[in-house]
Design an enzyme around this catalytic site. Structure first.
Site, PDB file in Angstrom:
ATOM      1  N   TYR A   1      10.723 -15.426 -33.287  1.00  0.00           N
ATOM      2  CA  TYR A   1      10.244 -16.960 -32.917  1.00  0.00           C
ATOM      3  C   TYR A   1      10.374 -16.503 -31.139  1.00  0.00           C
ATOM      4  O   TYR A   1       9.729 -18.229 -31.457  1.00  0.00           O
ATOM      5  CB  TYR A   1      11.823 -17.568 -33.230  1.00  0.00           C
ATOM      6  CG  TYR A   1      12.554 -17.180 -34.091  1.00  0.00           C
ATOM      7  CD1 TYR A   1      11.749 -17.828 -36.076  1.00  0.00           C
ATOM      8  CD2 TYR A   1      12.949 -15.783 -34.660  1.00  0.00           C
ATOM      9  CE1 TYR A   1      12.272 -17.963 -37.109  1.00  0.00           C
ATOM     10  CE2 TYR A   1      13.185 -16.357 -35.921  1.00  0.00           C
ATOM     11  CZ  TYR A   1      13.325 -16.640 -37.311  1.00  0.00           C
ATOM     12  OH  TYR A   1      13.971 -15.895 -38.011  1.00  0.00           O
TER      13      TYR A   1
ATOM     14  N   HIS B   1      17.065 -12.882 -45.986  1.00  0.00           N
ATOM     15  CA  HIS B   1      18.844 -13.250 -46.191  1.00  0.00           C
ATOM     16  C   HIS B   1      19.268 -13.615 -47.572  1.00  0.00           C
ATOM     17  O   HIS B   1      20.586 -14.385 -47.937  1.00  0.00           O
ATOM     18  CB  HIS B   1      19.245 -14.625 -45.304  1.00  0.00           C
ATOM     19  CG  HIS B   1      18.949 -13.458 -43.736  1.00  0.00           C
ATOM     20  ND1 HIS B   1      19.643 -12.447 -42.985  1.00  0.00           N
ATOM     21  CD2 HIS B   1      18.021 -13.951 -42.622  1.00  0.00           C
ATOM     22  CE1 HIS B   1      18.931 -12.081 -41.848  1.00  0.00           C
ATOM     23  NE2 HIS B   1      18.339 -13.234 -41.323  1.00  0.00           N
TER      24      HIS B   1
ATOM     25  N   ASP C   1      12.163 -10.791 -34.073  1.00  0.00           N
ATOM     26  CA  ASP C   1      12.931 -11.261 -33.272  1.00  0.00           C
ATOM     27  C   ASP C   1      13.175  -9.736 -33.050  1.00  0.00           C
ATOM     28  O   ASP C   1      14.252 -10.136 -31.904  1.00  0.00           O
ATOM     29  CB  ASP C   1      13.414 -11.863 -34.524  1.00  0.00           C
ATOM     30  CG  ASP C   1      14.387 -11.443 -35.470  1.00  0.00           C
ATOM     31  OD1 ASP C   1      13.632 -10.691 -35.877  1.00  0.00           O
ATOM     32  OD2 ASP C   1      15.058 -12.442 -36.315  1.00  0.00           O
TER      33      ASP C   1
HETATM   34 ZN   LIG Z   1      15.805 -12.436 -37.969  1.00  0.00          ZN
END
Ligand SMILES: [Zn+2]
Length: 493
Positions: free
Chosen positions: A315, A145, A275
């Site tokens: 996660y 990101h 994820d």
């Molecule tokens: Zn992610």
């Protein structure tokens, strides 16, 4: 041989861990993240130990990325901001964290981010120099990101984007593929290479018609790249949660693989976020850990096997660590596990696949000739279209217990093509493949034996796209058979 890195946590991660323990005392002052936690790495390491995978991998010490390396992607102003956080007090850290979206700075963040980027570059060196065939860097913080001038979404430095620029500069590579299978859109990577045709960026991501973070219009399928980079940015938006094994494999077969065989990368980097796996609170998808073994297996057939995976998100600790193990087992050449669940992509996934293929039709020859027509002989040029658009979808729909490949005389496929076919079919039937070859084909026999022993990575050089007639005939065949073999579908229309 597979290489494996774990960025060591005697520094920031451990510090973050301590900060977490202090959480209840300093709730209002210490900006910390609830899910991007050090246990993400330690749980992976424990699971790798449990499968006895650590001793099968080559472990290489990590280093810090240099400032020059970081500035291959990031601005010097941004680098200075990150550097300055080393000496900041809690209140300043809280303030600077709030300048960015979903970012949590700590005094050791800068060091950790340098180690994560440095470990990724060490992996690229190991693979490019042939010290190891492929590998995975287990690092944090993640990177996809982060942008030229901004941290974003737990990401400080864009590890994979830096690796791509580094590989271009150091090894003179002209075509690099980045596959981002994290459940979030790696908008940072997209922005960095948006106008660059030398890096093909593929990302699938939870999108839900722009309702899901980062909620950007440019995460949709029609963001195909800009300027010279048009056609080199492939976004597959997931507009529903619950996507599973069949949906993921269908996107690889009907979108990613045909395009990237045409692209012919010299290096494959994976923004490997887990994820997108089952149980993850962020993604809410249903792909099982075994699915990542299959995705890895597909990618091992590109760039002569030069494949570097770099951890991004993930996660749910059990799902994450199991998926990492499945991925590494595949890199090591272990038989592939069977995929569970019905092998039929859902309507929403098919709509996305259709939209992406339509958006990229102008840029990729393999998508150009869709329609009705008649098939001529199966030529080498048609091979990839037949393999990814017909043979593998039928095989994945059927899920055989044994695969038998019969190679007769006077067939028109090249040796590389035959090796590629056999190797990709090893993804099925828990890798049990019986190959029958005419005695006269002795050179081919040698290649196939090496291939089955895991000593040979097939690749297809000199790609030429299929003729219009052959693509049209394949499309017609697919339409006739797709009621029975659901993985043949590539449109929700
Ligand atoms: Zn992610």
């Amino acid at each position: 041989m597979c290489s494996f890195f774990l960025s060591r946590d005697t520094d920031g991660s451990l510090f973050t861990f301590i900060a977490k323990r202090k959480y209840m005392f300093v709730f209002f002052f210490s900006p910390i993240c609830e899910i991007e936690v050090p246990e993400r790495l330690s749980s992976c390491y424990e699971q790798l130990q449990g499968y006895n995978l650590i001793e099968r991998c080559t472990s290489v010490p990590v280093r810090e990325a240099t400032e020059d390396e970081i500035m291959l992607v990031h601005s010097s102003d941004y680098l200075e901001i990150v550097k300055s956080t080393e000496k900041m007090k809690q209140e300043e850290l809280r303030k600077i964290s709030a300048d960015f979206d979903a970012v949590y700075f700590h005094p050791t963040t800068y060091l950790c981010a340098k180690l994560a980027a440095g470990a990724t570059l060490e992996l690229v060196d190991a693979v490019m120099l042939g010290r190891t065939r492929n590998g995975m860097a287990l690092v944090r913080p993640p990177g996809h990101h982060s942008q030229r001038n901004a941290a974003n979404g737990f990401c400080i430095f864009n590890n994979v984007a830096i690796a791509a620029k580094y590989a271009q500069k150091k090894y003179g590579l002209e075509r690099i593929l980045i596959v981002d299978w994290d459940v979030h859109h790696g908008q940072g990577i997209q922005y960095i290479f948006d106008e660059d045709p030398s890096v093909l960026y593929f990302s699938w991501h939870r999108f839900e018609h722009q309702q899901f973070w980062p909620s950007l219009k440019e995460s949709d399928y029609d963001a195909v790249g800009q300027g010279k980079g048009k056609g080199f940015n492939i976004n597959v938006p997931w507009n529903k949660v619950g996507m599973g094994n069949a949906d993921y494999v269908a996107v690889f077969l009907h979108v990613l693989l045909p395009l990237v065989f045409e692209f012919d990368p010299e290096l494959v980097l994976v923004s490997a976020g887990f994820d997108s796996g089952i149980g993850d609170p962020e993604g809410q998808m249903c792909a099982t850990p075994e699915c990542f073994a299959h995705l890895t297996h597909f990618l091992m057939h590109l760039a002569k096997g030069k494949l570097c995976l770099v951890l991004e998100g993930g996660y749910h600790l059990r799902s994450l660590s199991e998926s990492v193990c499945m991925t590494i087992k595949t890199l090591l050449g272990d038989p592939l596990p069977r995929l569970s669940g019905e092998m039929a992509p859902c309507l929403s996934a098919l709509e996305s696949i259709h939209n992406v293929r339509a958006a990229h039709k102008t840029y990729w020859k393999c998508l150009l000739h869709e329609g009705n027509g008649r098939l001529k002989d199966l030529e080498t040029t048609t091979f990839i279209s037949a393999l990814t658009g017909l043979i593998l979808p039928v095989a994945y729909s059927y899920q055989p217990d044994l695969t038998v490949v019969i190679i007769g005389q006077n067939q028109s496929l090249s040796q590389n093509g035959i090796s590629l076919l056999i190797s990709l079919l090893q993804g099925l039937a828990q890798s049990q493949v019986l190959v029958l070859i005419q005695e006269s084909e002795s050179k081919l026999l040698q290649d196939v034996i090496k291939l089955l022993m895991g000593d040979f990575t097939p690749f297809l050089g000199n790609y030429t796209p299929a003729s219009k007639e052959n693509v049209q005939m394949l499309t017609e065949l697919r339409q006739q058979l797709q009621q029975e073999w659901k993985m043949l579908q590539c449109s929700g229309k």
